[in-house]
Design a protein around this motif. Structure first.
Motif: not given
Length: 249
Positions: A135-161
């Motif tokens: 029931a879940f077979i697809t027609d084609y190979f399906a790629p996906e990609f991401r660039f993943v990034m993270q900043h350390t704002l302080s000892e307790k806070f971080s920002l990621s995107y």
């Protein structure tokens, strides 16, 4: 004989404890939608699994029971990845269950954090159309990609995107992805986050979502998580709830 067994048990425990002290606490790609740039340590297997329950609208629901990410640290700059998902989709009175196409891929380290420049990695997967339930077979190979990034704002806070795109295996049009998350360490073991994320199909309106959650570090190599979110645009899923755990060996 008993003394030898006791000595061996104490030696084994101390060895494992020492190994845990030598490595950083486990870093996971769940429960938020924002993937971490951190890689699984060399030679270790990391398993991140969880159950999610999503209400798409009045008539349909999508549940993952479970979704599991398998990761192996090949070296300091390269991680092998495999994603398996058992899905249950309900539309009105009809329910379809089975395995989604398996995804295979990798995470590649690009750069460590340096001043205003974030810690950055690249994640790429491709789904195998025929390695799935009928029931879940697809027609084609399906790629996906991401660039993943993270900043350390302080000892307790971080920002990621994250920024990336994915394909569904049926059409050539991509769906673009964005995520932004702020993490806060409540204690050394208890963490939290809030997040904004969305999906923008090439030929349809984007949908936007908000979520948040908590993580609890049982040990250096074992973590629990709990999260929930809701759609903030009209075409987004109504809401979801998820819980899971992650460990590495």
């Amino acid at each position: 004989m008993k003394s030898k067994i006791l000595f061996f048990a104490l030696f084994l425990y101390s060895t494992i404890f020492a190994q845990e002290k030598e490595i950083e606490p486990i870093q996971t790609d769940r429960p938020d939608q924002t993937e971490t740039p951190s890689l699984t340590p060399k030679g270790m297997l990391q398993v991140e699994t969880g159950f999610s329950f999503q209400k798409n609208d009045v008539n349909s629901k999508t549940n993952l029971l479970p979704s599991t990410l398998w990761k192996y640290g090949f070296n300091e700059n390269f991680e092998l990845r495999l994603i398996t998902e058992f899905a249950s989709e309900k539309f009105n009175v009809e329910t379809i269950t089975g395995f989604n196409p398996i995804l295979v891929g990798c995470k590649i380290k690009i750069a460590e954090e340096n001043g205003v420049f974030p810690k950055t990695s690249f994640i790429g997967h491709v789904s195998l159309p025929n390695v799935a339930s009928t029931a879940f077979i697809t027609d084609y190979f399906a790629p996906e990609f991401r660039f993943v990034m993270q900043h350390t704002l302080s000892e307790k806070f971080s920002l990621s995107y994250n920024l990336g795109a994915e394909w569904d295996g049926f059409t050539p049009e991509p769906t673009f992805i964005y995520t932004v998350a702020t993490g806060y360490s409540i204690t050394e073991k208890l963490g939290s986050y809030i997040e904004l994320f969305g999906f923008a199909p090439q030929n349809n309106e984007a949908n936007h979502n908000f979520d948040g959650g908590i993580t609890y570090l049982i040990s250096t190599n074992f973590m629990l998580d709990l999260s929930s979110g809701f759609g903030i645009s009209e075409n987004a899923p109504d809401n979801y709830f998820a819980l899971g755990f992650s460990f590495r060996l």
